[in-house]
Design an enzyme around this catalytic site. Structure first.
Site, PDB file in Angstrom:
ATOM      1  N   CYS A   9       0.828  -1.204   0.000  1.00  0.00           N
ATOM      2  CA  CYS A   9       0.000   0.000   0.000  1.00  0.00           C
ATOM      3  C   CYS A   9       0.860   1.250   0.000  1.00  0.00           C
ATOM      4  O   CYS A   9       2.024   1.222   0.400  1.00  0.00           O
ATOM      5  CB  CYS A   9      -0.882   0.037   1.236  1.00  0.00           C
ATOM      6  N   GLY A  35      -0.068   0.050  -4.956  1.00  0.00           N
ATOM      7  CA  GLY A  35      -1.381  -0.582  -4.806  1.00  0.00           C
ATOM      8  C   GLY A  35      -2.327  -0.105  -5.876  1.00  0.00           C
ATOM      9  O   GLY A  35      -2.474   1.103  -6.072  1.00  0.00           O
ATOM     10  N   ASN A 109       0.139   1.042   5.875  1.00  0.00           N
ATOM     11  CA  ASN A 109       0.949   0.235   4.965  1.00  0.00           C
ATOM     12  C   ASN A 109       1.712  -0.797   5.809  1.00  0.00           C
ATOM     13  O   ASN A 109       2.472  -0.418   6.686  1.00  0.00           O
ATOM     14  CB  ASN A 109       1.919   1.154   4.212  1.00  0.00           C
ATOM     15  N   GLY A 110       1.482  -2.076   5.517  1.00  0.00           N
ATOM     16  CA  GLY A 110       2.169  -3.139   6.256  1.00  0.00           C
ATOM     17  C   GLY A 110       1.187  -4.190   6.727  1.00  0.00           C
ATOM     18  O   GLY A 110       0.003  -4.140   6.376  1.00  0.00           O
ATOM     19  N   TYR A 250      12.905  -4.207  -5.643  1.00  0.00           N
ATOM     20  CA  TYR A 250      11.762  -4.229  -6.559  1.00  0.00           C
ATOM     21  C   TYR A 250      10.642  -3.233  -6.254  1.00  0.00           C
ATOM     22  O   TYR A 250      10.127  -2.586  -7.153  1.00  0.00           O
ATOM     23  CB  TYR A 250      11.182  -5.646  -6.579  1.00  0.00           C
TER      24      TYR A 250
END
Ligand code: SF4
Length: 486
Positions: A9, A35, A109-110, A250
């Protein structure tokens, strides 16, 4: 079938700008790579929270008219890929609650690693959940006025949650940025004139012309309100740092800077390191675009072997691409990347990608190259083999589907039908970042998980549990109905 793990996210927040929602929109636009399933913005105009969320990409979710419905000088935004909970509108963020503390919005996020246990506790004490995402647990914890007889606050909440979280929280007075004590996910601070911005990555600051101020440190809570910015370290300094090294490999955008290191430069260095570890006699170096571009360039620069963009990417392939199975094979893969055959015909080709997860797509690429007349195909991967799943918010398949966890290197070579296959070493990967290994999480490579996790943790764990509960309550209803009938 996709070859890369999905992003998780992106989070973004603004304090003190007359067009906060618009700024957030552009911030989310820059974070779209993190996302693509849903996007949302909540703004605060001094009286009300205004919310708009929907499934889809940022520009589709926010046509100009929608942005006008989000007034105010404070806003928080989120772009989501589902790492917990399924892809449904109800799970789109930011999530909001109206409680004794007033209104709160949160963008996360996570992945929390103790979500199941906390949700059980909360439900037992009467909390009713609206979603199946772990982020809602944080909201419920925050909303509790007291905790075990003590006055509850944000720090208490942070001490109860475990795992990976970079958060942007908006209350009626403040914008708050939080990073978990291990710093799994990035989070940075910027300024546009007098307004503050919090973002997952620096590329989002660039788009809104915000000046980078600094990163939010692992374990740090930054509170921005009318008095300016204040900072608290919520955890003891001895907590192990565990930044996700795969962000460099990445996930993060190459035009972002993390911990003072340009992501682009790290990726080029990963390629240079590959060339030092695996000097191969070849005629051309070809990336798998876009993820392998920087590493392939690095390999070419270090080895002196020419670089060619032999695979051409179609940037307009959407999710709705139909798979005409009966008409031609591998259409889904070839529609995304087409090969310029003259660049590889009768040549020894090195093809570079950043990771091979299941291997199916890579196998097709090797086949494409051989069919186009490549004399040899050597596959190089700019990180070590992924042999473990991620429990901190990256959607890798389970171990049984991770190719490198189930095959030897020779087995992989045979499966891909390549002339050679090699992965960058763990030491080489760390060296390319210019930072010590002790600062990273590398669990998907080395199995050393920095934070313990609940067994059975998976993207749909909360839903599966909710499903069990709803089946249980169905059974109870049936039981009651039978009693009535009797
Ligand atoms: Fe990143 Fe891998 Fe650690 Fe997950 S397990 S946080 S993908 S390094």
């Amino acid at each position: 079938m996709r070859n890369h793990p999905k992003h998780y996210c992106g989070v973004f927040g603004v304090y003190g700008h007359p067009r906060a929602a618009e700024l957030t929109y552009f911030g989310l636009y820059a974070l779209q790579h993190r996302g693509q399933e849903s996007a949302g913005i909540v703004s605060w105009d001094g009286k009300e929270f205004h919310t708009h969320k929907d499934m889809g990409l940022v520009p589709a979710v926010f046509p100009p008219a929608k942005l006008k419905e989000l007034p105010g000088s404070m806003a928080v935004g989120h772009t989501r890929y589902s790492t917990t909970g399924s892809s449904r509108l109800v799970n789109a963020q930011p999530l909001t609650v109206d409680c004794v503390r007033g209104r709160i919005a949160i963008a996360h996020n996570g992945n929390l690693t103790n979500a199941d246990k906390l949700r059980d506790e909360l439900e037992e004490s009467g909390s009713i959940f609206q979603t199946t995402v772990d982020s809602e647990i944080i909201l419920h914890l925050l909303a509790q006025p007291s905790l075990k007889g003590e006055k509850n606050n944000l720090l208490q909440t942070l001490h109860r949650i475990e795992g990976a979280y970079s958060l942007v929280i908006m209350t009626e007075q403040e914008l708050i940025g939080v990073r978990d004590p291990h710093g799994f996910r990035p989070l940075c601070l910027g300024k546009v004139d007098d307004a503050w911005v919090i973002a997952s990555e620096t590329c989002a600051l660039d788009l809104v012309e915000a000046k980078f101020v600094r990163e939010v440190e692992p374990g740090e809570v930054v509170v921005i309100n009318k008095n300016g910015l204040s900072s608290t370290q919520a955890f003891p300094a001895h907590k192990r740092k565990a930044f996700c090294i795969f962000e460099y490999v990445y996930f993060a955008r190459p035009d972002s800077t993390i911990a003072d290191r340009s992501v682009y430069k790290v990726r080029v260095e990963l390629g240079r390191q590959l060339a030092r570890e695996f000097p191969i006699e070849a005629d051309v170096v070809v990336p798998v675009p876009d993820s392998g571009n920087c590493a392939a360039l690095g390999y070419s620069l270090e080895s002196g072997i020419p670089f060619e963009m032999a695979f051409v990417r179609n940037h307009y392939v959407g999710r709705s691409f139909l798979q005409p199975k009966q008409l031609f094979r591998d259409a889904a893969v070839r529609v995304k990347l087409n090969l310029i055959k003259e660049l590889v015909k009768d040549r020894r080709v090195i093809v570079v990608d950043d990771s091979i997860v299941r291997g199916t797509t890579t196998k097709i690429r090797v086949n494409n190259l051989k069919q186009a007349g490549a004399k040899e195909v050597h596959v190089l991967v700019s990180c070590p083999p992924h042999v473990n799943p991620c429990v901190y918010g990256v959607d890798f398949p389970d171990k049984s589907k991770l190719m490198a966890a189930n095959m030897t290197l020779e087995g992989i070579r045979q499966f891909l039908n390549a002339d050679s296959v090699n992965y960058l070493s763990q030491e080489g990967m760390v060296q390319a970042t210019g930072r010590p290994r002790t600062e990273f999480c590398m669990a998907c490579y080395d199995g050393d998980y920095p934070v313990a996790y609940e067994t059975g943790l998976s993207k749909h764990a909360i839903e599966q549990r909710a499903g069990r509960l709803s089946r249980l309550s169905d059974d109870l209803v049936t039981e009651r109905a039978q009693i009535k009938l009797l």
